[in-house]
Design an enzyme around this catalytic site. Structure first.
Site, short mmCIF file in Angstrom:
data_model
loop_
_atom_site.label_atom_id
_atom_site.label_comp_id
_atom_site.label_asym_id
_atom_site.label_seq_id
_atom_site.Cartn_x
_atom_site.Cartn_y
_atom_site.Cartn_z
N HIS A 1 -7.93 -5.14 -0.58
CA HIS A 1 -6.58 -4.46 -0.30
C HIS A 1 -6.13 -4.89 1.15
O HIS A 1 -4.52 -5.16 1.06
CB HIS A 1 -6.81 -3.28 -0.01
CG HIS A 1 -5.59 -2.05 0.84
ND1 HIS A 1 -4.61 -1.97 -1.04
CD2 HIS A 1 -5.20 -1.23 1.26
CE1 HIS A 1 -3.73 -1.24 -0.56
NE2 HIS A 1 -4.05 -0.63 0.56
N ASP A 2 -6.60 -5.28 1.79
CA ASP A 2 -6.18 -5.33 2.96
C ASP A 2 -5.57 -7.35 2.94
O ASP A 2 -4.93 -7.81 4.00
CB ASP A 2 -7.06 -5.91 4.35
CG ASP A 2 -7.22 -4.73 5.16
OD1 ASP A 2 -7.06 -3.52 5.04
OD2 ASP A 2 -8.52 -4.97 5.70
N ASP B 1 -8.59 -6.43 -4.48
CA ASP B 1 -7.88 -4.70 -4.51
C ASP B 1 -8.59 -4.21 -5.31
O ASP B 1 -8.56 -3.75 -6.34
CB ASP B 1 -6.37 -5.17 -4.61
CG ASP B 1 -5.72 -3.96 -3.87
OD1 ASP B 1 -6.94 -2.80 -3.47
OD2 ASP B 1 -5.25 -3.34 -3.34
N SER C 1 0.87 -0.97 0.31
CA SER C 1 -0.02 0.12 -0.03
C SER C 1 1.00 1.36 0.66
O SER C 1 1.91 1.67 -0.63
CB SER C 1 -0.78 -0.07 0.97
OG SER C 1 -1.67 0.83 0.97
N ARG D 1 -11.95 7.16 9.29
CA ARG D 1 -11.80 5.41 9.37
C ARG D 1 -13.08 4.61 9.12
O ARG D 1 -12.20 3.95 7.57
CB ARG D 1 -11.61 4.93 10.81
CG ARG D 1 -10.87 3.89 11.25
CD ARG D 1 -9.73 3.62 10.04
NE ARG D 1 -8.94 2.28 10.43
CZ ARG D 1 -7.97 1.68 10.10
NH1 ARG D 1 -7.63 2.40 8.78
NH2 ARG D 1 -7.38 0.92 10.16
#
Lengths: 374, 374
Positions: free
Chosen positions: A350-351, A317, A151, A221
């Site tokens: 993405h994680d 992602d 990232s 967040r």
């Protein structure tokens, strides 16, 4: 401070600088908080710098002092692990602008004796990398065996290869991009506006009141967190399952598990992160455009590089989709840089780079080990 | 009020009810604001109900009284247009829970004489449809020639066919879904939390102070707006273009055009929409799961239907992607309902259904005209 290598060494250093920032400011002194794992060899040739993501930290493979959780990449870094601390000296430093010990808006401006707040200079990914280079100078490390990041960490790895071509032997760029897209900027702008709309933000001067803009930061967040997960992953994990009840409440409590999960993500985040740092680091990300720094052609960024590259993306992602990694791989090819590019399959969006992924372990472990062959 | 058919007829009606809501409340009286276009024929067989989306309104093909803009589907509805007001009597009513004249949290609770605020009952898509059915009763319309809607309007069209199977001859469902996904819920929850985090929200009782939670509502709108556009569309329209300047400012103003655009979207929205209505309507959307209302099997929702169906998706819509429309089409097939399903290509993401799309015009015009053949 423990010297037990299981827990890393919690350290920080104040470097005199000055650090010349992309915005034109000469910044000094520069505080850098870092952790190291393993042992630097005699000729300082076995150092791997791991770069963390937006809200990450230097607690790469050792317990986080605030949350008590294991290091964010303990899975990847340690004795016998893909980034093997028996072989390599692994460094991870908190990025400039963050809030875990390195200079950032929450640290003291020596001129005023007060926290910087919004007087802290706007920084770039390249500025973060320049600060890391100062830390390597401090360690006497001239050249990295590798720089590795996912990232925003991948952007730093790219920037390292471009900014210090002689100092990088290998770069691993995971789930990343060579520039922030309009959609990436848009999501960050939502987060920034959520923070700045919180009256407790007070133009960034909230430290004295000890009452930070928690509500705004939590919303920021939550919005960002959605982009870290895939639609399919959210469906598999939560679907439309209700939260600890049989039927809808016909009210505004968290009826759905996904609501409860997101609220928790928001609340947990404000305990460990500074709202102003969130503004500064998202700004650095949005400003990132490696091609723009090199005359508009991404390949130019890599022409002086001596590094081998490993570029990895994940198929689900959508924050930094595979197309972004492919763009990087094409530019590396155009620059004649040795590069491997692989898209891995994962349901986690993405994680995925932070989660269990034996394929990623093999790719990174194999790529790094190949660098030890003569 | 103008009787000029170019501007529609701005009307509202108060119906005694009671309307039995899914949450168990008997709600009365029911205010419904609506517009009509064209002329109802003698046997009341030419009525088309057009259902609007989340923040839409009844000003379908006539100027919006607040913004002064043309109706939101003026492109689609009018003399000689695909929804031809020379042939059909077109009705569009503001949904229950909204803020453009129909009963909602900003209207007066007759018991207290004060605005409902969060005392307004939580409603569902089916409740919106039941209110529309009351309006049709008022008009003496027993059966709709067609019900047409995009996005949340498409959910209403589906709910119409399922709830009043005898009253719908045709249903057009565009860029929609038969249930809200975990990701859909997550984005809405971010918006709700942004509104509720704004101190000016005051638990929903902000009307008297005439100082609504504009900052929270703007953030909610910004987050949602990103989901209405495609990544490719944002890149084509804005990319990383700077806003009226040559270089980055190294500050937190809107440097990028996409930031400025999003901020404008947020600010413009608060002038025309009520924050509590946003809470209630997003809740109705999140609660929507047509299969759940019919024993867990979507096909069951359509078994009693007498309608023809036309289902349309757009390839770049990631809010309600084509897979959601395909699920609807499969369920219609399983229920033996006549159904056509087409995925159209557009760079504009979810918003495509509101924009110039000759293919959509042809699909809708052709499908409706086929209903006139004996």
């Amino acid at each position: 401070m423990s010297d037990d290598p299981r827990f890393g060494l919690r350290r920080s250093v104040t470097l005199p600088g000055p650090l010349r920032l992309d915005g034109g400011v000469l910044f000094s002194p520069v505080d850098i908080a870092y952790e190291t794992y393993g042992t630097l060899n005699a000729d300082a040739s076995n150092a791997i710098l791991v770069c963390h993501a937006l809200t990450g930290d230097q607690h790469l493979a050792s317990e986080h002092p605030v949350t008590g959780k294991p290091g964010w990449w303990a899975r990847m870094v340690g004795p016998g692990k893909p980034i093997d601390t028996n072989r390599w000296f692994v460094i991870c430093s908190n990025v400039l602008g963050s809030c875990l010990g390195s200079s950032g808006p929450a640290t003291i401006n020596p001129v005023t004796g007060q926290p910087w707040g919004m007087q802290f200079p706007v920084i770039t990914i390249r500025d973060m990398v320049r600060a890391q280079a100062m830390l390597l100078d401090h360690f006497g490390i001239d050249r990295l065996f590798a720089v590795v990041g996912g990232s925003m960490g991948g952007m730093q790895a790219l920037s390292w290869a471009a900014t210090f071509p002689e100092r990088v032997r290998a770069a691993v760029v995971i789930a990343s991009a060579a520039r922030h897209s309009a959609q990436n900027i848009a999501f960050h702008e939502v987060g920034r506006q959520a923070i700045m709309a919180d009256p407790k933000w007070r133009g960034g001067a909230y430290y004295a009141a000890q009452d930070p803009p928690a509500a705004g930061l939590a919303v920021a967040r939550m919005a960002a967190h959605i982009t870290y997960l895939s639609e399919a992953g959210l469906t598999a994990k939560f679907g439309r399952k209700l939260q600890g009840r049989e039927a809808k409440t016909f009210g505004f409590d968290a009826d759905f598990q996904v609501e409860s999960y997101l609220r928790h993500q928001g609340l947990a985040f404000v305990d460990r992160f500074d709202a102003n740092s969130y503004l500064y680091i998202t700004r650095a990300l949005d400003y990132f455009d490696l091609a723009e720094e090199h005359g508009g052609l991404l390949a130019n960024a890599f022409r002086a590089s001596k590094a081998r590259f490993c570029v990895v993306s994940f198929d689900t992602d959508w924050l930094y989709p595979t197309a972004e990694s492919r763009t990087i791989a094409h530019a590396l090819n155009a620059a004649g840089a040795p590069a491997s590019f692989v898209e891995l399959s994962s349901p986690f969006g993405h994680d995925a780079f932070l989660l269990e992924s034996p394929e990623l372990d093999r790719v990174i472990g194999g790529f790094l080990a190949a660098g030890e062959r003569p």
